[in-house]
Design a protein around this motif. Structure first.
Motif, short mmCIF file in Angstrom:
data_model
loop_
_atom_site.label_atom_id
_atom_site.label_comp_id
_atom_site.label_asym_id
_atom_site.label_seq_id
_atom_site.Cartn_x
_atom_site.Cartn_y
_atom_site.Cartn_z
N ASP A 61 0.78 -1.25 0.14
CA ASP A 61 -0.07 -0.10 0.12
C ASP A 61 0.93 1.09 0.19
OD1 ASP A 61 -2.00 1.88 0.44
OD2 ASP A 61 -2.77 0.97 2.19
N ALA A 62 0.63 2.04 -1.04
CA ALA A 62 1.41 3.29 -1.09
C ALA A 62 1.67 4.20 0.04
CB ALA A 62 1.13 4.01 -2.22
N ASP A 63 0.23 4.21 0.89
CA ASP A 63 0.01 4.94 2.07
C ASP A 63 1.13 4.72 2.78
OD1 ASP A 63 -1.76 6.27 0.46
OD2 ASP A 63 -3.68 5.53 1.62
N LEU A 64 1.35 3.45 3.32
CA LEU A 64 2.11 3.11 4.28
C LEU A 64 3.69 3.50 3.98
CD1 LEU A 64 1.42 -0.84 4.74
CD2 LEU A 64 0.92 1.17 6.28
N ALA A 65 3.92 3.60 2.71
CA ALA A 65 5.40 3.94 2.47
C ALA A 65 5.38 5.77 2.63
CB ALA A 65 5.79 3.52 1.01
N VAL A 66 4.34 6.02 2.03
CA VAL A 66 4.34 7.77 2.51
C VAL A 66 4.33 7.80 3.90
CG1 VAL A 66 2.86 9.79 2.12
CG2 VAL A 66 3.18 7.98 0.30
N GLY A 67 3.71 7.35 4.84
CA GLY A 67 3.68 7.53 6.19
C GLY A 67 5.03 7.19 6.68
N GLY A 68 5.68 6.25 6.24
CA GLY A 68 7.01 5.91 6.91
C GLY A 68 8.03 6.78 6.42
N LEU A 69 7.65 7.41 5.10
CA LEU A 69 8.78 8.25 4.63
C LEU A 69 8.53 9.76 5.52
CD1 LEU A 69 8.83 8.00 0.76
CD2 LEU A 69 10.75 8.16 2.29
N GLY A 70 7.21 9.91 5.80
CA GLY A 70 7.06 11.23 6.67
C GLY A 70 7.69 11.07 7.90
N VAL A 71 7.59 9.91 8.77
CA VAL A 71 8.19 9.55 10.22
C VAL A 71 9.77 9.99 10.01
CG1 VAL A 71 8.60 7.97 11.89
CG2 VAL A 71 6.10 8.30 10.96
N ALA A 72 10.11 9.22 8.72
CA ALA A 72 11.68 9.12 8.57
C ALA A 72 12.21 10.57 8.54
CB ALA A 72 12.10 8.14 7.81
N PHE A 73 11.55 11.60 7.55
CA PHE A 73 12.08 12.60 7.39
C PHE A 73 11.76 13.51 8.63
CE2 PHE A 73 11.53 17.05 5.31
CZ PHE A 73 12.42 16.95 4.66
N LEU A 74 10.86 13.10 9.36
CA LEU A 74 10.64 14.09 10.65
C LEU A 74 11.70 13.86 11.71
CD1 LEU A 74 8.83 15.93 12.50
CD2 LEU A 74 7.65 13.64 12.93
N GLN A 75 12.13 12.48 11.78
CA GLN A 75 13.33 12.30 12.73
C GLN A 75 14.73 12.65 12.10
OE1 GLN A 75 12.99 8.11 13.33
NE2 GLN A 75 10.84 8.06 14.60
N LEU A 76 14.89 12.92 11.01
CA LEU A 76 16.08 13.42 10.56
C LEU A 76 16.17 14.81 10.95
CD1 LEU A 76 16.12 11.91 6.67
CD2 LEU A 76 17.61 11.47 8.55
N GLY A 77 15.32 15.49 11.37
CA GLY A 77 15.48 16.80 11.76
C GLY A 77 15.86 16.86 13.35
N GLY A 78 16.03 15.73 13.78
CA GLY A 78 16.20 15.65 15.37
C GLY A 78 15.30 15.11 16.19
N THR A 79 15.19 15.20 17.26
CA THR A 79 14.00 14.69 18.26
C THR A 79 12.81 15.49 17.91
OG1 THR A 79 15.67 13.99 19.90
CG2 THR A 79 13.30 13.97 20.56
N PRO A 80 11.68 14.83 17.24
CA PRO A 80 10.47 15.56 17.15
C PRO A 80 9.74 15.91 18.52
CG PRO A 80 10.35 13.34 16.18
CD PRO A 80 11.69 13.40 17.01
N THR A 81 9.20 17.29 18.38
CA THR A 81 8.59 18.03 19.50
C THR A 81 7.05 17.24 18.92
OG1 THR A 81 7.80 19.85 18.06
CG2 THR A 81 9.87 19.92 19.54
N ALA A 82 6.17 17.71 20.08
CA ALA A 82 4.65 17.22 20.11
C ALA A 82 4.27 18.12 18.99
CB ALA A 82 3.87 17.56 21.47
N GLU A 83 4.59 19.43 18.77
CA GLU A 83 3.91 20.09 17.61
C GLU A 83 4.28 19.68 16.11
OE1 GLU A 83 5.75 21.58 20.19
OE2 GLU A 83 3.96 22.30 21.38
N GLN A 84 5.49 19.08 16.21
CA GLN A 84 6.04 18.58 14.85
C GLN A 84 5.16 17.41 14.62
OE1 GLN A 84 10.34 18.49 15.84
NE2 GLN A 84 10.62 20.18 14.71
N ARG A 85 5.08 16.39 15.50
CA ARG A 85 4.34 15.04 15.32
C ARG A 85 2.94 15.37 15.07
NH1 ARG A 85 6.34 10.81 15.32
NH2 ARG A 85 8.14 10.02 16.66
N ALA A 86 2.12 16.53 15.65
CA ALA A 86 0.72 16.93 15.19
C ALA A 86 0.98 17.35 13.90
CB ALA A 86 0.45 18.01 16.28
#
Length: 176
Positions: A61-86
């Motif tokens: 499912d392409a949505d799973l890959a997009v979600g995983g990419l979003g999480v990985a991209f977020l984590q590359l910026g350092g430890t994510p804050t609650a606002e960034q996760r939201a």
């Protein structure tokens, strides 16, 4: 008197180890709950892991890959804050047309994919290649939209690792 002190010392040691055992049981329970969340989210998205293959290579499912990419991209910026996760959840909702619950499940599965890839940088490379195999270049705009929303949540500034990840994504989608 020495007998009383020894008895108090033994009682203190027993209480100390009882609390440690209780804390260990609570930690194990939390881990089991997290594993249950991943399994239930995977079932809802129809993800089935194939044996002798990497979990990312089992994504259908392409949505799973997009979600995983979003999480990985977020984590590359350092430890994510609650606002960034939201912001990531809101972006997944708007870019993929999902409700809040499904976006949260994508977040959980995305974190699992990143862990299975041994970090966010290898996850970006592997997930973007898998997404290209699944849908061709049509999902590129979606991934860039999610990355842009994550970057905007970080004050509009991307880290060096996130800029490198955008290059990896473009290479995987064969965009020059």
């Amino acid at each position: 008197m020495p007998f009383l002190i020894a008895l108090l010392g033994i009682a203190g040691a027993v209480i100390f180890w009882m609390y440690r055992a209780r804390d260990a049981a609570n930690a194990a329970s939390d881990l089991a709950d997290m594993a249950g969340d991943v399994v239930s989210a995977a079932r809802r998205f129809g993800f089935r892991r194939r044996y002798n293959t990497h979990p990312v290579d089992s994504i259908e499912d392409a949505d799973l890959a997009v979600g995983g990419l979003g999480v990985a991209f977020l984590q590359l910026g350092g430890t994510p804050t609650a606002e960034q996760r939201a912001a990531l959840l809101i972006s997944l909702q708007s870019q993929l047309g999902l409700d809040r619950e499904k976006a949260e499940e994508l977040d959980v599965l995305g974190q699992w994919f990143v862990n299975e890839c041994n970090g966010p940088a290898p996850a970006v490379s592997r997930l973007s290649k898998r997404l290209f195999k699944l849908s061709g270049a049509e999902q590129f705009e979606t991934v860039i939209g999610v990355a842009g929303d994550v970057g905007a949540a970080n004050g509009g500034e991307l880290s060096d690792q996130q800029r490198d990840a955008l290059g990896d994504i473009k290479n995987a989608f064969r965009i020059r």
